[in-house]
Scaffold this active site. Structure first.
Site, short mmCIF file in Angstrom:
data_model
loop_
_atom_site.label_atom_id
_atom_site.label_comp_id
_atom_site.label_asym_id
_atom_site.label_seq_id
_atom_site.Cartn_x
_atom_site.Cartn_y
_atom_site.Cartn_z
N ASP A 165 -15.63 -12.04 -25.47
CA ASP A 165 -15.91 -11.24 -26.67
C ASP A 165 -16.24 -9.80 -26.27
O ASP A 165 -16.47 -8.95 -27.15
CB ASP A 165 -16.97 -11.88 -27.57
CG ASP A 165 -18.31 -12.00 -26.90
OD1 ASP A 165 -18.45 -11.67 -25.71
OD2 ASP A 165 -19.26 -12.45 -27.59
N SER A 166 -16.21 -9.51 -24.96
CA SER A 166 -16.21 -8.11 -24.50
C SER A 166 -15.01 -7.39 -25.09
O SER A 166 -14.93 -6.15 -25.04
CB SER A 166 -16.19 -8.04 -22.97
OG SER A 166 -15.17 -8.87 -22.44
N ASP B 4 -13.95 -17.13 -25.66
CA ASP B 4 -15.35 -16.94 -26.05
C ASP B 4 -15.54 -17.31 -27.52
O ASP B 4 -14.71 -16.94 -28.37
CB ASP B 4 -15.74 -15.47 -25.87
CG ASP B 4 -16.86 -15.29 -24.87
OD1 ASP B 4 -17.54 -16.28 -24.52
OD2 ASP B 4 -17.05 -14.14 -24.41
N LYS C 228 -16.30 -20.85 -24.34
CA LYS C 228 -17.59 -20.44 -23.75
C LYS C 228 -18.51 -20.03 -24.88
O LYS C 228 -18.06 -19.40 -25.84
CB LYS C 228 -17.38 -19.26 -22.79
CG LYS C 228 -18.69 -18.68 -22.25
CD LYS C 228 -18.47 -17.73 -21.09
CE LYS C 228 -18.19 -16.29 -21.49
NZ LYS C 228 -19.24 -15.67 -22.33
N GLU D 115 -22.78 -18.69 -25.73
CA GLU D 115 -23.99 -18.14 -25.14
C GLU D 115 -25.23 -18.92 -25.57
O GLU D 115 -25.33 -19.35 -26.72
CB GLU D 115 -24.16 -16.67 -25.56
CG GLU D 115 -23.05 -15.77 -25.02
CD GLU D 115 -23.24 -14.30 -25.37
OE1 GLU D 115 -24.29 -13.92 -25.93
OE2 GLU D 115 -22.31 -13.51 -25.08
N GLU E 294 -25.60 -14.28 -16.24
CA GLU E 294 -25.44 -12.82 -16.26
C GLU E 294 -26.76 -12.12 -15.96
O GLU E 294 -27.79 -12.41 -16.59
CB GLU E 294 -24.90 -12.40 -17.65
CG GLU E 294 -24.61 -10.91 -17.75
CD GLU E 294 -23.69 -10.55 -18.92
OE1 GLU E 294 -23.15 -11.45 -19.57
OE2 GLU E 294 -23.54 -9.33 -19.16
O1 KIV Z 1 -17.26 -11.39 -22.93
C1 KIV Z 1 -17.18 -11.34 -21.70
O2 KIV Z 1 -16.31 -10.68 -21.11
C2 KIV Z 1 -18.14 -12.11 -20.94
C3 KIV Z 1 -18.25 -11.79 -19.49
C4 KIV Z 1 -19.08 -10.59 -19.32
C5 KIV Z 1 -18.78 -12.94 -18.72
O3 KIV Z 1 -18.82 -12.90 -21.48
#
Ligand code: KIV
Length: 275
Positions: free
Chosen positions: A44-45, A83, A113, A115, A182
């Site tokens: 989600d970056s 994500d 993934k 959080e 992280e």
């Molecule tokens: O969203 C992302 O790119 C991430 C990485 C920083 C692990 O969660």
């Protein structure tokens, strides 16, 4: 050979280091995949590096599905992890399962993934029970930026270390096959990696992890300005790209591009045969 969750488990046992990089489109998925990474993260970056938000909060399920589809088409061997965006899994366990399912069914990811540790253990268990592999994400969790009061290193002090270990255990016990950790101090990370039965994938967490993940924009130097301490720039691709774009602009203005070699026939004399 396609990476699977079994590859991750085998790497934890053998000590082989795992690699994960982000990608958000077909072309970069192909490049990342051809470099031999174990896993591609449609992070989600995306919100920061592709969509231009200051954080990841506004990223939607539709955003991630759209980009995961493209990445999945470009990834031949790497395990594609999508994500789960902010508020796609926090509200309820059924909603978490439904949204995780969409990332596999519509996005064609092979894992998701999310959080959080103890607080999302029920969601992780339910998603795993639905045959969807899960990567956890603990330590600094960017979706909680407002609650944390900024992007800060985690796992400093006894209470914070205890929380980190409780989160790691909860994620592993809930059935996640790996966990991203992280921004925690290296020696805390060493103990965590030794204690957890699943691979730890570090970002800003030092060398004692079972694997490493980076956002490729950081690795390639695509942004000028602030670069986090944990990033190693393997290339100054941003400078290279700016130079190439600038050259295009000046050559067009000077009438140097396109040259005869870029034309279908002699640009001055022949009648063009277009196709
Ligand atoms: O969203 C992302 O790119 C991430 C990485 C920083 C692990 O969660």
């Amino acid at each position: 050979m396609r990476t699977t969750v079994s590859t991750f488990a085998a790497a934890k046992i053998s000590g082989r280091k795992l690699t994960m990089l982000t990608a958000y489109d077909y072309s970069f998925a192909r490049l990342v995949d051809s470099a031999g990474v174990d896993s591609i993260l449609v992070g989600d970056s995306l919100g920061n590096v592709i969509l231009g938000y200051p954080d990841t909060i506004s990223v939607t399920m539709e955003d991630i599905i759209h980009h995961t589809k493209a990445v999945a088409r470009g990834a031949q061997n790497a395990l594609v992890v999508a994500d789960m965006p902010f508020m796609s899994y926090q509200v309820s366990v059924p909603q978490a399962v439904e949204n995780a399912g969409r990332l596999l069914k519509e996005g064609r990811a092979q894992a998701v993934k999310l959080e959080g540790g103890v607080v999302v253990a029920n969601q992780i268990r339910a998603i795993v029970d639905a045959s969807i592999p899960v990567v956890g994400h603990i330590g600094l969790t960017p979706q909680s930026v407002n609650a944390m009061g900024g992007f800060k290193i985690q796992g400093k002090g006894e209470e914070a270390v205890n929380k980190l270990f409780a989160d790691g255990q909860a994620v592993a016990e809930a059935g996640a096959f790996a966990v991203v950790v992280e921004c925690v101090p290296p020696l805390v990370m060493k103990r965590l990696t030794e204690e957890l039965p699943i691979p730890t994938i570090g970002i800003g967490a030092g060398p004692h992890c079972d694997g490493q993940v980076l956002v490729y924009h950081d690795l390639l130097g695509l942004f000028d300005g602030f670069s986090p301490k944990f990033v190693k720039k393997y290339a100054e691709a941003g400078e290279l790209i700016k130079k190439a774009f600038g050259q295009f602009v000046s050559e067009v203005k000077a009438g140097q591009f396109p040259g005869p070699e870029h034309c279908f026939g002699d640009p001055e004399t022949s009648i063009p045969k277009m196709y």
